[in-house]
Enzyme design. Structure first.
Site, PDB file in Angstrom:
ATOM      1  N   PRO A  46      51.306   8.997  10.124  1.00 58.91           N
ATOM      2  CA  PRO A  46      50.943   9.473  11.119  1.00 58.91           C
ATOM      3  C   PRO A  46      50.779   8.531  12.302  1.00 58.91           C
ATOM      4  O   PRO A  46      50.288   8.973  13.425  1.00 58.91           O
ATOM      5  CB  PRO A  46      49.546   9.694  10.542  1.00 58.91           C
ATOM      6  CG  PRO A  46      49.361   8.795   9.471  1.00 58.91           C
ATOM      7  CD  PRO A  46      50.459   8.782   8.729  1.00 58.91           C
ATOM      8  N   HIS A  65      45.868  12.275  28.110  1.00 58.48           N
ATOM      9  CA  HIS A  65      45.803  10.875  28.205  1.00 58.48           C
ATOM     10  C   HIS A  65      47.136  10.186  28.662  1.00 58.48           C
ATOM     11  O   HIS A  65      48.203  10.616  28.306  1.00 58.48           O
ATOM     12  CB  HIS A  65      45.856  10.407  26.715  1.00 58.48           C
ATOM     13  CG  HIS A  65      44.516  10.623  26.170  1.00 58.48           C
ATOM     14  ND1 HIS A  65      44.142   9.669  25.074  1.00 58.48           N
ATOM     15  CD2 HIS A  65      43.576  11.356  26.578  1.00 58.48           C
ATOM     16  CE1 HIS A  65      42.739   9.902  25.018  1.00 58.48           C
ATOM     17  NE2 HIS A  65      42.442  10.837  25.622  1.00 58.48           N
ATOM     18  N   TYR A 110      45.336   1.514  18.916  1.00 58.32           N
ATOM     19  CA  TYR A 110      45.966   1.172  17.759  1.00 58.32           C
ATOM     20  C   TYR A 110      45.874  -0.291  17.556  1.00 58.32           C
ATOM     21  O   TYR A 110      46.273  -1.137  18.366  1.00 58.32           O
ATOM     22  CB  TYR A 110      47.124   1.510  17.715  1.00 58.32           C
ATOM     23  CG  TYR A 110      47.820   2.768  17.758  1.00 58.32           C
ATOM     24  CD1 TYR A 110      48.145   3.694  16.577  1.00 58.32           C
ATOM     25  CD2 TYR A 110      47.696   3.769  18.942  1.00 58.32           C
ATOM     26  CE1 TYR A 110      48.291   5.010  16.655  1.00 58.32           C
ATOM     27  CE2 TYR A 110      48.119   5.001  18.951  1.00 58.32           C
ATOM     28  CZ  TYR A 110      48.336   5.636  18.032  1.00 58.32           C
ATOM     29  OH  TYR A 110      48.786   7.137  17.625  1.00 58.32           O
ATOM     30  N   TYR A 117      56.555   7.467  22.212  1.00 62.50           N
ATOM     31  CA  TYR A 117      55.215   7.964  22.304  1.00 62.50           C
ATOM     32  C   TYR A 117      55.171   9.374  22.830  1.00 62.50           C
ATOM     33  O   TYR A 117      54.623  10.298  22.123  1.00 62.50           O
ATOM     34  CB  TYR A 117      54.131   7.054  22.535  1.00 62.50           C
ATOM     35  CG  TYR A 117      52.926   7.379  21.950  1.00 62.50           C
ATOM     36  CD1 TYR A 117      52.425   6.589  20.880  1.00 62.50           C
ATOM     37  CD2 TYR A 117      52.058   8.458  22.229  1.00 62.50           C
ATOM     38  CE1 TYR A 117      51.165   6.897  20.301  1.00 62.50           C
ATOM     39  CE2 TYR A 117      50.716   8.726  21.512  1.00 62.50           C
ATOM     40  CZ  TYR A 117      50.443   8.015  20.534  1.00 62.50           C
ATOM     41  OH  TYR A 117      49.050   8.239  19.753  1.00 62.50           O
ATOM     42  N   LYS A 157      53.466  12.262  14.998  1.00 64.25           N
ATOM     43  CA  LYS A 157      54.805  13.044  15.526  1.00 64.25           C
ATOM     44  C   LYS A 157      54.762  14.384  14.592  1.00 64.25           C
ATOM     45  O   LYS A 157      55.496  15.100  15.072  1.00 64.25           O
ATOM     46  CB  LYS A 157      56.018  11.951  15.141  1.00 64.25           C
ATOM     47  CG  LYS A 157      56.219  10.796  16.117  1.00 64.25           C
ATOM     48  CD  LYS A 157      56.673  11.398  17.354  1.00 64.25           C
ATOM     49  CE  LYS A 157      56.416  10.374  18.504  1.00 64.25           C
ATOM     50  NZ  LYS A 157      56.130  10.675  19.723  1.00 64.25           N
TER      51      LYS A 157
HETATM   52  C1  PHB Z   1      44.100  11.812  15.241  1.00 66.14           C
HETATM   53  O1  PHB Z   1      43.540  11.770  16.226  1.00 66.14           O
HETATM   54  O2  PHB Z   1      43.870  12.074  14.496  1.00 66.14           O
HETATM   55  C2  PHB Z   1      45.521  10.784  15.645  1.00 66.14           C
HETATM   56  C3  PHB Z   1      45.712  10.241  16.497  1.00 66.14           C
HETATM   57  C4  PHB Z   1      47.004   9.394  16.453  1.00 66.14           C
HETATM   58  C5  PHB Z   1      47.463   9.113  15.614  1.00 66.14           C
HETATM   59  C6  PHB Z   1      47.259   9.667  14.305  1.00 66.14           C
HETATM   60  C7  PHB Z   1      46.096  10.456  14.173  1.00 66.14           C
HETATM   61  O3  PHB Z   1      48.740   8.340  15.565  1.00 66.14           O
END
Ligand code: PHB
Ligand code: APR
Length: 395
Positions: A297, A77, A205, A390, A301
């Site tokens: 989450p 990505h 997000y 990130y 990280k």
């Molecule tokens: C996930 O794919 O489970 C996931 C992705 C990004 C995050 C947290 C969890 O910030």
């Protein structure tokens, strides 16, 4: 496990990603270790967790010979998206900092790690209960534990606690030396693994007045979605209909129109919490991964910190066994914590910017949150800083 050794160089308590990667890295350096894991192999291999591998973590895994399946089955990505007010801001990692992340489930990585441990014939003792560490302050620590009712003892040079957030090893650092730092966020994430094609090629997000949402994925037919829930929500409070409705509301219309819902394979509620215990070592005991720190989450990280901790530690142990020096081991805690706090800051910043704090936040906070998102939309420098955080630093 046929025979349980009585002596090793490094005892590793906990066989999650931190413990199993450490054992493999030590093996590559010619250092012996034994992993003592509380749960069964099957249990460890079936846990569903996050799935974002930072650029530097991916390089570590490749260098350690663990990158084949990640590179074949994972997805590169080159950016992520932030949604608010029907808008999407793309954070172009590649364009801004020349790096990417790989979407590859922790569950898959754990399989690769256990495979490497089997190939290296590294002893992994599962169902090891009642672990006690003896003489942790001296030069010859030892471990006692029970397996299937039989008591075992293991002598070693060093002990590493990789036993996660509920582990027991950090309690062996004298209380008078420990300082903990904590932040509990007043909400949870409700997460769903769904057999449906992901709504977008990249993660989204979303900040919405009714709460945060995240669109992620595992593969072309498996989506991972999250919505923000209230602090005391239980799984029963989130039947599928409510989940999908909340997700659709929180995404820009152009995205939610494309959302394909499907059977939910798994649903979980995750509290959001930041916690760091300092120091991460005491004499011949070292902590790595979730045993020493937990991050929310947002930004994914946790796994990456576990990876960077054990890389530092494996290097310091290798240096010790090569030269007899304790210098690297003595500075492990400081070096690891510097990296940990960068990730704590980043996940706190993203969490604060993206969630609904109603009840806690006032209009001033809401204006700041909006200003932060507008700044990202308007400024390439702001986006570059986010991209750098990130994708993570080099390990
Ligand atoms: C996930 O794919 O489970 C996931 C992705 C990004 C995050 C947290 C969890 O910030
Ligand atoms: N004795 C032995 N093993 C234990 C004990 C104990 N008393 N307590 C816990 N364990 C084991 C757990 O069963 C688990 O397999 O330690 C392991 C810890 O693994 P993780 O919780 O996965 O922690 P870590 O290896 O540090 O990996 C961090 O996992 O939790 C996620 O978000 C986190 O992605 C991050 C990563």
């Amino acid at each position: 496990m046929s025979e349980i050794p009585k002596r090793t160089q490094v005892t590793i308590i906990g066989g999650g990603p931190a413990g199993s990667l450490l054992a493999h890295l030590l093996h590559l350096e010619g250092i012996e270790s034994v992993i003592l894991e509380l749960r069964t192999r099957q249990h460890v291999l079936e846990r569903v967790r996050a799935g974002v591998i930072e650029h530097g973590s991916a390089e570590v895994l490749r260098e350690a010979g663990l990158g084949n399946r990640m590179d074949q089955e994972g997805f590169i990505h080159e950016g992520v998206n932030l949604a608010f007010d029907e808008r999407l801001i793309r954070i172009d990692f590649m364009g801004l900092v020349g790096k990417y992340v790989i979407i590859y489930g922790q569950t898959e990585l754990q399989k690769d790690l256990y495979q490497a441990i089997e190939t290296g014939i590294i002893p992994l003792v599962d169902e090891a209960v009642g672990i006690e560490i003896h003489d942790v302050g001296g030069d010859r620590p030892s471990i006692s534990f029970l397996r299937q009712g039989n008591r075992h003892a293991l002598d070693c040079d060093f002990v590493v606690g990789c036993d996660g957030v509920h582990g027991i090893t950090r309690d062996y650092i004298p209380k008078s030396l420990v300082q903990s730092f904590e932040r509990t966020y007043p909400f949870v994430w409700v997460g769903v693994l769904s057999s449906s094609p992901p709504v977008a090629d990249e993660l989204i997000y979303a900040n919405h007045e009714t709460g945060f949402a995240l669109c992620s994925m595992r593969n072309k037919q498996l989506s991972r979605y999250y919505v923000q829930g209230s602090a005391d929500d239980q799984i029963e409070d989130w039947p599928d209909d409510r989940f999908w409705e909340a997700l659709k509301t929180r995404l820009p219309q152009g995205v939610s129109e494309r959302l394909v819902t499907g059977p939910t394979i798994e649903k979980l509620v995750t509290p959001l919490h930041s916690w760091v215990a300092e120091p991460m070592s005491f004499r011949r005991l070292f902590l790595a991964g979730d045993a020493a720190h937990v991050v929310p989450p947002t930004g994914a990280k946790g796994l990456n910190l576990a990876i960077s901790d054990v890389v530092y530690l494996a290097e310091a142990l290798a240096d010790h066994y090569r030269t007899g020096s304790m210098t690297g081991l003595d500075s492990y805690s400081k070096a690891a914590l510097a990296r940990v706090w960068r990730a704590v800051r980043f996940s706190w910043w993203m969490t604060t910017m993206m969630h609904d704090f109603s009840g806690m936040a006032d209009d001033f906070d809401r204006r700041l949150q909006r200003t932060e998102l507008e700044y990202l939309a308007a400024s390439e420098n702001a986006r570059r800083a986010m991209a750098e955080g990130y994708v993570g630093p080099s390990v």
